[in-house]
Design a protein around this motif. Structure first.
Motif, PDB file in Angstrom:
ATOM      1  N   GLY A  73       0.823  -1.201   0.000  1.00  0.00           N
ATOM      2  CA  GLY A  73       0.000   0.000   0.000  1.00  0.00           C
ATOM      3  C   GLY A  73       0.855   1.248   0.000  1.00  0.00           C
ATOM      4  N   ILE A  74       0.183   2.405   0.005  1.00  0.00           N
ATOM      5  CA  ILE A  74       0.871   3.688  -0.014  1.00  0.00           C
ATOM      6  C   ILE A  74       0.821   4.283   1.387  1.00  0.00           C
ATOM      7  CG2 ILE A  74       0.953   5.965  -1.072  1.00  0.00           C
ATOM      8  CD1 ILE A  74      -0.443   4.842  -3.482  1.00  0.00           C
ATOM      9  N   ALA A  98      -3.685  -5.959  -7.180  1.00  0.00           N
ATOM     10  CA  ALA A  98      -4.771  -5.858  -6.206  1.00  0.00           C
ATOM     11  C   ALA A  98      -5.127  -4.384  -6.070  1.00  0.00           C
ATOM     12  CB  ALA A  98      -4.343  -6.440  -4.865  1.00  0.00           C
ATOM     13  N   SER A  99      -6.097  -4.097  -5.227  1.00  0.00           N
ATOM     14  CA  SER A  99      -6.476  -2.704  -5.019  1.00  0.00           C
ATOM     15  C   SER A  99      -5.305  -1.924  -4.410  1.00  0.00           C
ATOM     16  CB  SER A  99      -7.698  -2.615  -4.098  1.00  0.00           C
ATOM     17  OG  SER A  99      -7.382  -3.131  -2.814  1.00  0.00           O
ATOM     18  N   THR A 100      -5.230  -0.644  -4.737  1.00  0.00           N
ATOM     19  CA  THR A 100      -4.202   0.226  -4.185  1.00  0.00           C
ATOM     20  C   THR A 100      -4.682   0.748  -2.841  1.00  0.00           C
ATOM     21  OG1 THR A 100      -3.432   0.892  -6.379  1.00  0.00           O
ATOM     22  CG2 THR A 100      -2.889   2.339  -4.538  1.00  0.00           C
ATOM     23  N   LYS A 101      -4.046   0.298  -1.781  1.00  0.00           N
ATOM     24  CA  LYS A 101      -4.451   0.689  -0.433  1.00  0.00           C
ATOM     25  C   LYS A 101      -3.699   1.950  -0.011  1.00  0.00           C
ATOM     26  CE  LYS A 101      -5.237  -4.158   0.738  1.00  0.00           C
ATOM     27  NZ  LYS A 101      -4.927  -4.597  -0.651  1.00  0.00           N
ATOM     28  N   VAL A 102      -4.434   2.921   0.497  1.00  0.00           N
ATOM     29  CA  VAL A 102      -3.838   4.155   0.998  1.00  0.00           C
ATOM     30  C   VAL A 102      -4.037   4.166   2.509  1.00  0.00           C
ATOM     31  CG1 VAL A 102      -3.797   6.660   0.868  1.00  0.00           C
ATOM     32  CG2 VAL A 102      -4.416   5.316  -1.166  1.00  0.00           C
ATOM     33  N   TYR A 103      -2.928   4.064   3.239  1.00  0.00           N
ATOM     34  CA  TYR A 103      -3.006   3.917   4.685  1.00  0.00           C
ATOM     35  C   TYR A 103      -3.346   5.235   5.380  1.00  0.00           C
ATOM     36  CZ  TYR A 103      -0.903  -0.627   3.774  1.00  0.00           C
ATOM     37  OH  TYR A 103      -0.666  -1.895   3.305  1.00  0.00           O
ATOM     38  N   SER A 111      -0.668  11.258   0.702  1.00  0.00           N
ATOM     39  CA  SER A 111      -0.012  10.285  -0.166  1.00  0.00           C
ATOM     40  C   SER A 111      -0.277  10.684  -1.618  1.00  0.00           C
ATOM     41  CB  SER A 111      -0.572   8.882   0.088  1.00  0.00           C
ATOM     42  OG  SER A 111      -0.428   8.524   1.446  1.00  0.00           O
ATOM     43  N   GLU A 112       0.768  10.631  -2.464  1.00  0.00           N
ATOM     44  CA  GLU A 112       0.635  11.125  -3.826  1.00  0.00           C
ATOM     45  C   GLU A 112       1.126  10.103  -4.845  1.00  0.00           C
ATOM     46  OE1 GLU A 112       2.557  14.866  -4.342  1.00  0.00           O
ATOM     47  OE2 GLU A 112       1.584  15.803  -2.623  1.00  0.00           O
ATOM     48  N   GLN A 113       0.422  10.048  -5.975  1.00  0.00           N
ATOM     49  CA  GLN A 113       0.861   9.261  -7.123  1.00  0.00           C
ATOM     50  C   GLN A 113       0.698  10.109  -8.381  1.00  0.00           C
ATOM     51  OE1 GLN A 113       0.914   4.680  -7.336  1.00  0.00           O
ATOM     52  NE2 GLN A 113      -1.216   5.216  -7.008  1.00  0.00           N
ATOM     53  N   VAL A 114       1.744  10.158  -9.201  1.00  0.00           N
ATOM     54  CA  VAL A 114       1.705  10.908 -10.453  1.00  0.00           C
ATOM     55  C   VAL A 114       2.186   9.995 -11.579  1.00  0.00           C
ATOM     56  CG1 VAL A 114       2.595  12.889 -11.737  1.00  0.00           C
ATOM     57  CG2 VAL A 114       2.087  13.103  -9.294  1.00  0.00           C
ATOM     58  N   LEU A 115       1.404   9.940 -12.659  1.00  0.00           N
ATOM     59  CA  LEU A 115       1.780   9.184 -13.848  1.00  0.00           C
ATOM     60  C   LEU A 115       1.774  10.129 -15.037  1.00  0.00           C
ATOM     61  CD1 LEU A 115       2.248   6.569 -15.548  1.00  0.00           C
ATOM     62  CD2 LEU A 115      -0.249   6.347 -15.659  1.00  0.00           C
TER      63      LEU A 115
END
Length: 318
Positions: A73-74, A98-103, A111-115
């Motif tokens: 997870g993140i 699996a699903s992306t878990k954000v704690y 929490s950040e994700q950039v694509l």
């Protein structure tokens, strides 16, 4: 099943070049001997990228990328930045296991994700992850930017759940924001979308979402996907015309307008489709649903036609 590639993989004797300092992941897909191949793959903590040697039918020639994180997870404060380049005529799919878990958030940390992805001419890039699931108090921000040409083909599935609702965490996270931008040629805006959910002092997210636990968006763009767009629009229109049809009553043109459906009569899944771009070259579908499984079924059914391109049908094993 596959191997974790955390160092540069270079084809045809090209020298390796260092990744951008801020990037936690870099992937390049190019034609090698007439087939799509990963010619560069770099990832560092907290990101892992798995490139299986084979997914589904090898005749498709598609490359599959699995994006994972250490710990499953993140973590609060994690910042993940990944760039993907899909070369002319190549086909690639990017997904998760699996699903992306954000704690849970620590203080006000987000929490950040950039694509950021570039899709070449006559290329196909499918971003088809499992949903994001935010834990109680989590703060999450996601941004995806795609640069395409007039002949590029793009599939985006962006979806999230209310949280661990089996544990009683229903829309209990602090904030969720997801941004999707598609730019054509020389940074001409083609599709700009943003979703933001925040806890309010007067009305919580749970109160606004009522019984629905899943929100999803599907974007289809490009000439190769036109038949899938048309089919999805027709099927969604037919499905919703049945589920949302108000009860008929006499009175002709002067009959009272139909009233909103009471909560117990709301459909378990509501979907809509809208074209975008010049001459409707793209289509966006939006879905809300009571259960995650119903959205998996929707995606499985409506994206099954991608199998000839990708070698496997998205979400078929979910």
């Amino acid at each position: 099943m596959g191997e974790i590639m955390e160092l540069d993989a270079v084809a045809d004797g090209e020298p390796a070049t260092p990744a951008a300092p801020t990037a936690t992941g870099v992937v390049r897909v190019e034609k090698v001997r007439g087939r799509s191949a990963v010619t560069r793959c770099f990832a560092k903590y907290p990101l892992k990228i798995i490139v299986p040697s084979k997914v589904g039918s090898a005749s498709s020639g598609a490359v599959w990328l699995y994006s994972l994180t250490y710990g499953g997870g993140i973590v609060s404060g994690d910042r993940i930045s990944c760039t993907v380049s899909v070369g002319d005529g190549c086909t690639a799919a990017m997904t998760t296991q699996a699903s992306t878990k954000v704690y849970k958030a620590v203080g006000l940390k987000c929490s950040e994700q950039v694509l950021e992805a570039t899709v070449g001419k006559d290329a196909l890039f499918a971003v088809i992850p499992d949903p994001v699931t935010c834990f109680s108090t989590a703060r999450y921000y996601q941004k995806q930017v795609f640069h395409v040409s007039g002949s590029s083909n793009l599939v985006i599935v962006d979806w999230f759940t209310s949280g661990r609702y089996e544990n009683g965490e229903i829309w209990d996270f602090s904030s969720y924001k997801s941004v999707n931008h598609i730019f054509l040629e020389e940074d001409q805006p083609l599709f700009i979308d943003s979703v933001l959910l925040e806890q309010g002092s007067n009305c919580s997210i749970a109160e606004r979402m009522q019984e629905y636990n899943v929100v999803a968006m599907v974007v289809l763009l490009g000439p190769k996907l036109k038949h899938i767009q048309d089919q999805m629009q027709d099927e969604v229109k037919n499905m919703m015309s049945v589920q949302l049809r108000p009860p008929t009553s006499g009175g002709g043109r002067y009959a009272a307008r139909p009233q909103p459906l009471p909560s117990q009569k709301r459909p378990p899944l509501i979907a809509s489709c809208s074209p975008f771009g010049h001459m409707g070259t793209g289509m966006v579908a939006r879905i809300v649903a009571v259960s995650t499984e119903s959205v998996y079924n929707f995606l499985r059914d409506h994206l099954a036609a991608l199998e000839p391109f990708l070698g496997a049908a998205p979400y078929s094993a979910s």
